[in-house]
Motif scaffolding. Structure first.
Motif, PDB file in Angstrom:
ATOM      1  N   GLY A   1      44.495   6.997 -27.815  1.00 26.53           N
ATOM      2  CA  GLY A   1      43.976   7.246 -29.152  1.00 26.53           C
ATOM      3  C   GLY A   1      45.082   7.035 -30.171  1.00 26.53           C
ATOM      4  O   GLY A   1      46.265   6.947 -29.810  1.00 26.53           O
ATOM      5  N   CYS A   2      44.682   6.935 -31.447  1.00 30.50           N
ATOM      6  CA  CYS A   2      45.684   6.675 -32.489  1.00 30.50           C
ATOM      7  C   CYS A   2      45.195   7.245 -33.811  1.00 30.50           C
ATOM      8  O   CYS A   2      44.171   6.812 -34.337  1.00 30.50           O
ATOM      9  N   ALA A   3      45.947   8.208 -34.321  1.00 30.24           N
ATOM     10  CA  ALA A   3      45.535   8.874 -35.563  1.00 30.24           C
ATOM     11  C   ALA A   3      45.589   7.951 -36.778  1.00 30.24           C
ATOM     12  O   ALA A   3      44.918   8.197 -37.777  1.00 30.24           O
TER      13      ALA A   3
ATOM     14  N   SER B   1      40.648   3.772 -40.988  1.00 25.71           N
ATOM     15  CA  SER B   1      41.675   2.776 -41.271  1.00 25.71           C
ATOM     16  C   SER B   1      41.738   1.772 -40.110  1.00 25.71           C
ATOM     17  O   SER B   1      41.050   1.936 -39.113  1.00 25.71           O
ATOM     18  N   CYS B   2      42.587   0.757 -40.232  1.00 27.07           N
ATOM     19  CA  CYS B   2      42.734  -0.259 -39.178  1.00 27.07           C
ATOM     20  C   CYS B   2      41.361  -0.720 -38.654  1.00 27.07           C
ATOM     21  O   CYS B   2      41.100  -0.635 -37.449  1.00 27.07           O
ATOM     22  N   PRO B   3      40.466  -1.207 -39.510  1.00 24.54           N
ATOM     23  CA  PRO B   3      39.116  -1.561 -39.041  1.00 24.54           C
ATOM     24  C   PRO B   3      39.119  -2.693 -38.029  1.00 24.54           C
ATOM     25  O   PRO B   3      38.144  -2.887 -37.307  1.00 24.54           O
ATOM     26  N   TYR B   4      40.195  -3.456 -37.954  1.00 25.25           N
ATOM     27  CA  TYR B   4      40.289  -4.587 -37.021  1.00 25.25           C
ATOM     28  C   TYR B   4      40.821  -4.169 -35.664  1.00 25.25           C
ATOM     29  O   TYR B   4      40.901  -4.986 -34.750  1.00 25.25           O
ATOM     30  N   CYS B   5      41.238  -2.926 -35.498  1.00 22.28           N
ATOM     31  CA  CYS B   5      41.925  -2.502 -34.269  1.00 22.28           C
ATOM     32  C   CYS B   5      41.039  -2.764 -33.053  1.00 22.28           C
ATOM     33  O   CYS B   5      39.975  -2.158 -32.906  1.00 22.28           O
ATOM     34  N   TYR B   6      41.499  -3.649 -32.156  1.00 27.92           N
ATOM     35  CA  TYR B   6      40.650  -4.041 -31.029  1.00 27.92           C
ATOM     36  C   TYR B   6      40.451  -2.913 -30.022  1.00 27.92           C
ATOM     37  O   TYR B   6      39.533  -2.946 -29.225  1.00 27.92           O
TER      38      TYR B   6
HETATM   39  S1  SF4 Z   1      45.907  -1.040 -35.082  1.00 27.82           S
HETATM   40 FE1  SF4 Z   1      44.977   0.538 -33.735  1.00 27.82          FE
HETATM   41  S2  SF4 Z   1      46.654   1.204 -32.413  1.00 27.82           S
HETATM   42 FE2  SF4 Z   1      47.589   0.133 -34.142  1.00 27.82          FE
HETATM   43  S3  SF4 Z   1      48.077   1.701 -35.651  1.00 27.82           S
HETATM   44 FE3  SF4 Z   1      46.025   0.933 -36.158  1.00 27.82          FE
HETATM   45  S4  SF4 Z   1      44.595   2.294 -35.083  1.00 27.82           S
HETATM   46 FE4  SF4 Z   1      46.625   2.580 -34.171  1.00 27.82          FE
END
Ligand code: SF4
Length: 278
Positions: free
Chosen positions: A30-32, A37-42
Motif C-alpha cells: 500500500g502507499c499513502a 492522488s497518483c491516478p496513474y499508479c499501476y
Molecule cells: S505512484 Fe503509486 S506507489 Fe508511487 S507514490 Fe504514487 S501511489 Fe505510491
C-alpha cells in the motif's frame, strides 16, 4: 490506517518491465501517497489492491521484520554465490519514504543492512519523497552500489496540485535531488509518467540537479501498452482538465529532446529501456 505486519520474505524475484534487475524490495504494502492522488499508479490495478478491501491510498501495511529478513536473504545469496550480481529495485509497488517511514524507519533499517553487507551488487531507491535526505549518511556509505531515482512528473505546481495533490511540492523534490547529487550520489530524475509541463524550463531544472533522467508516459510505462492507464481513467482525466494535447503519443518528445540536448543522449533514457540502463 497503518497495520504493522511480519512478512515471510523481502526480496522478490523480478523481471518483465525491470528485466535487468534480479529482485524487487517493498518494505510496505500500500502507499499513502495514493490517497486521492497518483491516478496513474499501476498498483491500483494489481491484485494486492483489488483484494485489500479499502480504497488505494487508505491502507498501508508495514513489514516490521524487513531488515531481519533482508539480512538472512543476503546471507543466503552469499552462500549461493549470487550476492555480487544482485540488482535490487526498491520499490516497485509502494514508496519507501511515504509518511509512515519517518516514524517506523523500516527503509532506514534496510539501508543499514545493505551498508553493512559489503559488495552486494546494486540497489536502486525509487521515491518521490524528500524524506530520503534523512538517510544521506547511509546512502553515501553505499557509494557506487546505490542510485536514487526521484519521481518528478512535471515542473508545474498547478498540474501537481490537480493530479498528484498529496505528492511533495516540485520545489522540495528538486531541492532533494540536488542535495543528493551534491553529496556525490548517482541520481536520476524519473519523469514518470510525464504530465503536462514546460519542456524547456523543466529540462533546465533537471539538467542542473540530477546525474541522469528517464522519461516515461502513461502509454509506454504501465506494463500493458497503455491498457492499464486507460482502465484507470487517465485519458478521461487529462481530457477533463483540458490537457488532451498530452494524450498524443509523441507529446513527450520535446522534453526528451531538451533533456538530451542539455544532459547528453547517454544520460537520458526512455521508458523500460531507460529504467533498465540505470
Ligand atoms: S505512484 Fe503509486 S506507489 Fe508511487 S507514490 Fe504514487 S501511489 Fe505510491
Amino acid at each position: 490506517m497503518i497495520e504493522e505486519i511480519l512478512s515471510k520474505s523481502i526480496l522478490n524475484p523480478t523481471g518483465g518491465f525491470l528485466s535487468t534487475y534480479t529482485h524487487s524490495l517493498n518494505a510496505y504494502q500500500g502507499c499513502a501517497f495514493g490517497k486521492g492522488s497518483c491516478p496513474y499508479c499501476y498498483v491500483r490495478a494489481m491484485p494486492v489492491q483489488r483484494f485489500s478491501g479499502a480504497p488505494w491510498g487508505e491502507w498501508v501495511k508495514a513489514k516490521m521484520n524487513a531488515s531481519e529478513l533482508l539480512k538472512a536473504e543476503l546471507e543466503a545469496a552469499r552462500r549461493k554465490g549470487t550476492f555480487g550480481s544482485l540488482r535490487i529495485f526498491m520499490s516497485t509497488a509502494t514508496d519507501p519514504y511515504q509518511g509512515a517511514e519517518s516514524r517506523l524507519k523500516i527503509t532506514r533499517g534496510i539501508l543499514e543492512v545493505f551498508s553493512a553487507s559489503g559488495d552486494f551488487g546494486f540497489l536502486v531507491v525509487q521515491t518521490r519523497s524528500p524524506l530520503i535526505q534523512r538517510d544521506i549518511d547511509l546512502l553515501t556509505r553505499l557509494g557506487s552500489r546505490v542510485a536514487i531515482s526521484m519521481t518528478i512528473e512535471t515542473n508545474r505546481e498547478d498540474v501537481r496540485k490537480q493530479i498528484t495533490p498529496t505528492s511533495p511540492s516540485i520545489q522540495k523534490r528538486l531541492a532533494a535531488i540536488e542535495k543528493l547529487t551534491r553529496a556525490g550520489l548517482k541520481t536520476q530524475a524519473a519523469i514518470s509518467p510525464v504530465l503536462p509541463c514546460d519542456p524547456e524550463i523543466f529540462a533546465d531544472q533537471i539538467a542542473s540537479r540530477a546525474c541522469r533522467a528517464v522519461v516515461d508516459t502513461i502509454f509506454d510505462g504501465d506494463g500493458a501498452g497503455g491498457r492499464r492507464s486507460t482502465e484507470l481513467g487517465m485519458p478521461q482525466l487529462l481530457r477533463s482538465l483540458g490537457y488532451e494535447r498530452w494524450l498524443e503519443r509523441d507529446a513527450y518528445l520535446p522534453l526528451l529532446e531538451e533533456l538530451r540536448l542539455k544532459m547528453g543522449s547517454d544520460m537520458v533514457g526512455f521508458s523500460q529501456e531507460g529504467f533498465n540502463l540505470l
